[in-house]
Design an enzyme around this catalytic site. Structure first.
Site, PDB file in Angstrom:
ATOM      1  N   SER A  25     -23.220  -2.677  27.230  1.00 58.77           N
ATOM      2  CA  SER A  25     -22.234  -3.516  27.917  1.00 58.77           C
ATOM      3  C   SER A  25     -22.454  -3.568  29.422  1.00 58.77           C
ATOM      4  CB  SER A  25     -20.820  -2.964  27.695  1.00 58.77           C
ATOM      5  OG  SER A  25     -20.490  -2.992  26.345  1.00 58.77           O
ATOM      6  N   HIS A  56     -22.275  -8.911  26.233  1.00 58.58           N
ATOM      7  CA  HIS A  56     -23.522  -8.748  25.489  1.00 58.58           C
ATOM      8  C   HIS A  56     -24.157 -10.125  25.324  1.00 58.58           C
ATOM      9  CE1 HIS A  56     -23.316  -4.524  24.056  1.00 58.58           C
ATOM     10  NE2 HIS A  56     -22.061  -4.683  24.387  1.00 58.58           N
ATOM     11  N   HIS A  78     -22.228  -4.096  16.889  1.00 58.60           N
ATOM     12  CA  HIS A  78     -21.410  -2.890  16.759  1.00 58.60           C
ATOM     13  C   HIS A  78     -20.679  -2.896  15.412  1.00 58.60           C
ATOM     14  CE1 HIS A  78     -21.677  -3.817  21.085  1.00 58.60           C
ATOM     15  NE2 HIS A  78     -21.667  -2.518  21.278  1.00 58.60           N
ATOM     16  N   TYR A  80     -17.646  -2.068  14.992  1.00 56.83           N
ATOM     17  CA  TYR A  80     -16.278  -2.599  15.155  1.00 56.83           C
ATOM     18  C   TYR A  80     -16.215  -4.127  15.089  1.00 56.83           C
ATOM     19  CZ  TYR A  80     -17.520  -3.374  20.121  1.00 56.83           C
ATOM     20  OH  TYR A  80     -18.127  -3.773  21.284  1.00 56.83           O
ATOM     21  N   GLU A  81     -17.364  -4.776  15.191  1.00 49.93           N
ATOM     22  CA  GLU A  81     -17.373  -6.235  15.062  1.00 49.93           C
ATOM     23  C   GLU A  81     -17.278  -6.667  13.602  1.00 49.93           C
ATOM     24  OE1 GLU A  81     -20.130  -8.218  18.188  1.00 49.93           O
ATOM     25  OE2 GLU A  81     -20.935  -6.210  17.867  1.00 49.93           O
ATOM     26  N   ALA A 108     -22.414   1.942  27.594  1.00 49.04           N
ATOM     27  CA  ALA A 108     -21.266   2.260  28.438  1.00 49.04           C
ATOM     28  C   ALA A 108     -20.488   3.332  27.696  1.00 49.04           C
ATOM     29  CB  ALA A 108     -20.404   1.019  28.616  1.00 49.04           C
ATOM     30  N   MET A 206     -18.905   3.736  21.474  1.00 46.98           N
ATOM     31  CA  MET A 206     -18.779   3.034  20.185  1.00 46.98           C
ATOM     32  C   MET A 206     -20.108   2.487  19.674  1.00 46.98           C
ATOM     33  SD  MET A 206     -15.375   0.831  21.140  1.00 46.98           S
ATOM     34  CE  MET A 206     -14.041   1.536  22.121  1.00 46.98           C
ATOM     35  N   SER A 207     -21.215   3.018  20.175  1.00 51.49           N
ATOM     36  CA  SER A 207     -22.508   2.458  19.759  1.00 51.49           C
ATOM     37  C   SER A 207     -23.555   3.550  19.657  1.00 51.49           C
ATOM     38  CB  SER A 207     -22.960   1.402  20.778  1.00 51.49           C
ATOM     39  OG  SER A 207     -23.300   2.017  22.019  1.00 51.49           O
ATOM     40  N   ASN A 230     -15.941   4.582  32.790  1.00 54.48           N
ATOM     41  CA  ASN A 230     -14.543   4.984  33.026  1.00 54.48           C
ATOM     42  C   ASN A 230     -14.397   6.420  32.589  1.00 54.48           C
ATOM     43  OD1 ASN A 230     -14.867   3.475  30.239  1.00 54.48           O
ATOM     44  ND2 ASN A 230     -13.251   5.004  29.968  1.00 54.48           N
ATOM     45  N   HIS A 242     -11.410  -3.209  29.331  1.00 52.58           N
ATOM     46  CA  HIS A 242     -12.806  -3.622  29.145  1.00 52.58           C
ATOM     47  C   HIS A 242     -13.394  -4.253  30.406  1.00 52.58           C
ATOM     48  CE1 HIS A 242     -16.385  -4.535  26.943  1.00 52.58           C
ATOM     49  NE2 HIS A 242     -16.217  -5.838  27.002  1.00 52.58           N
TER      50      HIS A 242
HETATM   51  N1  HPA Z   1     -14.249   5.072  24.921  1.00 53.25           N
HETATM   52  C1  HPA Z   1     -15.075   4.543  23.999  1.00 53.25           C
HETATM   53  N2  HPA Z   1     -16.036   3.695  24.296  1.00 53.25           N
HETATM   54  C2  HPA Z   1     -16.221   3.381  25.586  1.00 53.25           C
HETATM   55  C3  HPA Z   1     -15.397   3.900  26.602  1.00 53.25           C
HETATM   56  C4  HPA Z   1     -14.363   4.799  26.249  1.00 53.25           C
HETATM   57  O1  HPA Z   1     -13.598   5.305  27.091  1.00 53.25           O
HETATM   58  N3  HPA Z   1     -15.837   3.370  27.786  1.00 53.25           N
HETATM   59  C5  HPA Z   1     -16.889   2.571  27.478  1.00 53.25           C
HETATM   60  N4  HPA Z   1     -17.127   2.573  26.152  1.00 53.25           N
END
Ligand code: HPA
Length: 267
Positions: A25, A56, A78, A80-81, A108, A206-207, A230, A242
């Protein structure tokens, strides 16, 4: 499906990269820095899932970084998609089919380790798979790899040493830590983050993990670098969004590009 995808790519580019990079990302800009660039939209490649995540791009790019031929996946699928596990790792399987032997994954991630800060880069030393699936579940294709692949050096110690040396020569700070993979798409709760810290995770995302499992299955060496976009939920008295994740990715873009460009010829 994999041979058809490999064949289509071969009709578009004569590149025979041994190294590939998967961009996470907000990190897509690296693909635009390649010399002798050939771009193939995922939609043109049979069987290739199109990414729907904001930030993406959705193209396979071949070209040269630091004089070395590479393939770059700009955008990934991903779980989650709604993609099936086989679709999530399709790109990695195709890269291996093209002859790629080393993949650098970027992503990320949220920082769980309190020693990290937003915008920092972290080399992944190991992972904890909490996505709830494994991409190797199902009949094993023995031509790709073994039924029970070893995962004790999933993030090649040798490649990590090269990455650390390169970062230090460039003056780019690079921490190292364990990545916990969650399915998403909701971010974690503060209680989940405390749980992840207690079980030894430094980062959450998440990846990457399904792709690294599939790559190790095929004997492809992996290196993975997270951008701490973050601090994880509950670490700071603020919510996670996001937009912030993408913006931090953009802010570290230059350091990330410098690191990747210097790293690729050494892998
Ligand atoms: N959690 C999960 N996935 C992420 C995060 C997070 O805080 N930041 C970027 N991808």
């Amino acid at each position: 499906m994999i041979p058809a995808a490999v064949e289509l790519i071969r009709t578009r580019t004569s590149a025979a990269p041994k190294v590939a990079i998967v961009l996470g990302s907000g990190l897509g800009a690296f693909a635009d820095t390649l010399a002798e660039r050939v771009e193939i939209p995922y939609g043109d490649i049979p069987g290739w899932p199109h990414s729907t995540a904001v930030g993406h791009a959705g193209k396979l790019v071949t070209g040269k970084a630091g004089g070395t031929e590479i393939a770059v996946m700009s955008g990934r699928a991903h779980f989650y998609e709604g993609y099936a596990p086989a679709q999530v790792v399709f790109g990695v399987r195709v890269l291996a089919g093209l002859g790629v032997r080393t993949i650098v994954f970027t992503n990320a991630a949220g920082g769980i380790n309190l020693g990290y800060s937003q915008g920092g880069l972290v080399l992944i030393s190991d992972h904890i798979n909490l996505q709830g699936f494994n991409p190797l579940i199902g009949p094993n294709d023995d031509s790709l790899g073994p039924r029970f692949p070893d995962m004790s050096d999933a993030y090649s110690a040798e490649l990590r040493a090269v990455a650390r040396a390169t970062a230090s020569e460039l003056g780019v700070a690079l921490n190292e830590g364990v990545y916990a993979a969650m399915s998403g798409p909701s971010y974690e709760t503060p209680a989940e983050i405390r749980f992840l810290r207690a079980i030894g995770a430094d980062l959450v995302g998440m990846s990457t993990v399904p792709e690294v499992i599939a790559a190790n299955h095929m004997g492809v060496r992996c290196l993975a670098i997270s951008c701490v976009t973050n601090m994880a939920a509950g670490v700071l008295p603020q919510k996670i969004n996001h937009e912030e994740v993408l913006e931090t990715g953009r802010q570290v873009r230059d350091a990330f590009i410098r690191l990747l460009t210097a790293l690729v010829p050494r892998l």
